[in-house]
Design an enzyme around this catalytic site. Structure first.
Site, PDB file in Angstrom:
ATOM      1  N   ARG A  36       0.157  -8.301  13.769  1.00  0.00           N
ATOM      2  CA  ARG A  36      -0.456  -7.300  12.880  1.00  0.00           C
ATOM      3  C   ARG A  36      -1.368  -7.986  11.859  1.00  0.00           C
ATOM      4  NH1 ARG A  36       4.909  -4.607  11.034  1.00  0.00           N
ATOM      5  NH2 ARG A  36       3.678  -3.456   9.521  1.00  0.00           N
TER       6      ARG A  36
ATOM      7  N   LYS B  31       0.833  -1.219   0.000  1.00  0.00           N
ATOM      8  CA  LYS B  31       0.000   0.000   0.000  1.00  0.00           C
ATOM      9  C   LYS B  31       0.860   1.259   0.000  1.00  0.00           C
ATOM     10  CE  LYS B  31      -1.985  -0.642   4.035  1.00  0.00           C
ATOM     11  NZ  LYS B  31      -1.441  -1.929   4.449  1.00  0.00           N
TER      12      LYS B  31
ATOM     13  N   ARG C  28      12.382  -6.111   5.016  1.00  0.00           N
ATOM     14  CA  ARG C  28      12.385  -4.775   4.405  1.00  0.00           C
ATOM     15  C   ARG C  28      13.112  -3.705   5.222  1.00  0.00           C
ATOM     16  NH1 ARG C  28       5.953  -2.953   4.661  1.00  0.00           N
ATOM     17  NH2 ARG C  28       5.872  -2.631   6.905  1.00  0.00           N
TER      18      ARG C  28
ATOM     19  N   ARG D 125      -9.074   1.449   9.303  1.00  0.00           N
ATOM     20  CA  ARG D 125      -8.656   0.092   9.645  1.00  0.00           C
ATOM     21  C   ARG D 125      -9.666  -0.628  10.529  1.00  0.00           C
ATOM     22  NH1 ARG D 125      -2.703   1.021   9.070  1.00  0.00           N
ATOM     23  NH2 ARG D 125      -1.559  -0.872   9.537  1.00  0.00           N
TER      24      ARG D 125
ATOM     25  N   ARG E 123      11.817  -0.855  10.575  1.00  0.00           N
ATOM     26  CA  ARG E 123      10.792  -0.466  11.527  1.00  0.00           C
ATOM     27  C   ARG E 123      10.821  -1.385  12.743  1.00  0.00           C
ATOM     28  NH1 ARG E 123       5.255   0.354   8.256  1.00  0.00           N
ATOM     29  NH2 ARG E 123       4.484  -0.579  10.187  1.00  0.00           N
TER      30      ARG E 123
HETATM   31  P1  AMP Z   1       1.361   0.988   9.096  1.00  0.00           P
HETATM   32  O1  AMP Z   1       2.561   1.831   8.829  1.00  0.00           O
HETATM   33  O2  AMP Z   1       0.167   1.408   8.285  1.00  0.00           O
HETATM   34  O3  AMP Z   1       1.652  -0.486   9.010  1.00  0.00           O
HETATM   35  O4  AMP Z   1       0.947   1.285  10.626  1.00  0.00           O
HETATM   36  C1  AMP Z   1       1.818   1.011  11.704  1.00  0.00           C
HETATM   37  C2  AMP Z   1       1.065   0.929  12.991  1.00  0.00           C
HETATM   38  O5  AMP Z   1       0.418   2.191  13.255  1.00  0.00           O
HETATM   39  C3  AMP Z   1      -0.068  -0.084  13.030  1.00  0.00           C
HETATM   40  O6  AMP Z   1       0.388  -1.395  13.338  1.00  0.00           O
HETATM   41  C4  AMP Z   1      -0.961   0.501  14.130  1.00  0.00           C
HETATM   42  O7  AMP Z   1      -0.417   0.271  15.415  1.00  0.00           O
HETATM   43  C5  AMP Z   1      -0.849   1.986  13.864  1.00  0.00           C
HETATM   44  N1  AMP Z   1      -1.895   2.456  12.909  1.00  0.00           N
HETATM   45  C6  AMP Z   1      -1.698   2.949  11.653  1.00  0.00           C
HETATM   46  N2  AMP Z   1      -2.858   3.279  11.082  1.00  0.00           N
HETATM   47  C7  AMP Z   1      -3.835   2.978  11.984  1.00  0.00           C
HETATM   48  C8  AMP Z   1      -5.255   3.063  11.966  1.00  0.00           C
HETATM   49  N3  AMP Z   1      -5.939   3.534  10.906  1.00  0.00           N
HETATM   50  N4  AMP Z   1      -5.922   2.659  13.093  1.00  0.00           N
HETATM   51  C9  AMP Z   1      -5.267   2.200  14.168  1.00  0.00           C
HETATM   52  N5  AMP Z   1      -3.926   2.061  14.246  1.00  0.00           N
HETATM   53  C10 AMP Z   1      -3.208   2.464  13.161  1.00  0.00           C
END
Ligand code: AMP
Length: 213
Positions: free
Chosen positions: A171, A13, A127, A88, A160
């Site tokens: 996740r 994404k 990654r 989400r 990360r």
């Molecule tokens: P991502 O970079 O999109 O994988 O997001 C990393 C982390 O941020 C996720 O595992 C969640 O802990 C938090 N996070 C990101 N977007 C959301 C969302 N829309 N709702 C809740 N937690 C989020």
């Protein structure tokens, strides 16, 4: 052009949203990036989000809905935006519906980038990203010429904190339980499309562009 990119963690994404944002000159709104910046800066939101992010769980709906409400009100979103990693949960999707209605906005395409879960674990745990320009690398599929250094800008590559196997599996299970139902929220509204995220990156991009037009 207002877009939502959905898909499990590691589906691509963020990478694809970055390319589409550049091509169509609209901002990529990644709640993950915004939350990581808040944690790094030690803001109140960052402090409230940190523990959930470290465990691979979700940050509370009120925090992310607030972040997105503020962000889409900014001037650079007038031409459109790409939501990457939001909504989400079904509650976030419902809050987004009201937010858009209030502003007389609509989503043009909701695109789900699908991927096999086992492939995702291998993808995510390998990654790294350039801390300066954001270019993505992988220790099998896209190695930098010099270990730990970005080919494009010479910046330092970082991984990360939540990209370790245990957190990744959590996740993915959070995705199945809380985010997969969001697909149903959009499937019946129309403008919902699926793209195969197991295809090579350039093919995924081509298929996304074919939908977006
Ligand atoms: P991502 O970079 O999109 O994988 O997001 C990393 C982390 O941020 C996720 O595992 C969640 O802990 C938090 N996070 C990101 N977007 C959301 C969302 N829309 N709702 C809740 N937690 C989020």
């Amino acid at each position: 052009m207002n877009l939502i990119f959905m898909g499990p963690p590691g589906a691509g994404k963020g990478t694809q949203a970055r390319k589409i944002a550049e091509k169509y000159a609209i901002p990529q709104l990644s709640t993950g990036d915004m939350l990581r910046a808040a944690v790094k800066a030690g803001t109140d939101v960052g402090k409230r989000a940190k523990a959930a992010m470290e465990s691979g769980g979700l940050v509370t709906d009120d925090i992310v809905v607030g972040i997105i409400a503020d962000r889409i009100a900014e001037g650079d979103c007038k031409k459109g935006f790409i939501l990457d990693g939001f909504p989400r949960t079904v509650a976030q999707a419902t809050a987004l519906d009201s937010m858009l209605k209030e502003r007389s906005l609509k989503i043009d395409h909701v695109i789900d980038i699908t991927c096999d879960h086992e492939a995702l674990v291998a993808r995510i745990t390998g990654r790294s990203t350039c801390a300066d320009c954001g270019e993505g690398y992988h220790n099998v599929h896209k190695k930098p010429a010099k270990a730990g250094v970005c080919d494009k800008c010479g910046g330092k590559l970082t991984t990360r904190a939540d990209d370790n196997e245990e957190t990744v599996r959590n996740r993915l299970s959070v995705y199945d339980q809380q985010t997969a139902p969001v697909i149903e929220h959009y499937r019946h509204k129309g403008a919902f499309k699926t793209v195969d995220g197991m295809e090579p990156m350039d093919t995924v991009l081509k298929n996304l562009c074919a939908i977006i037009g």
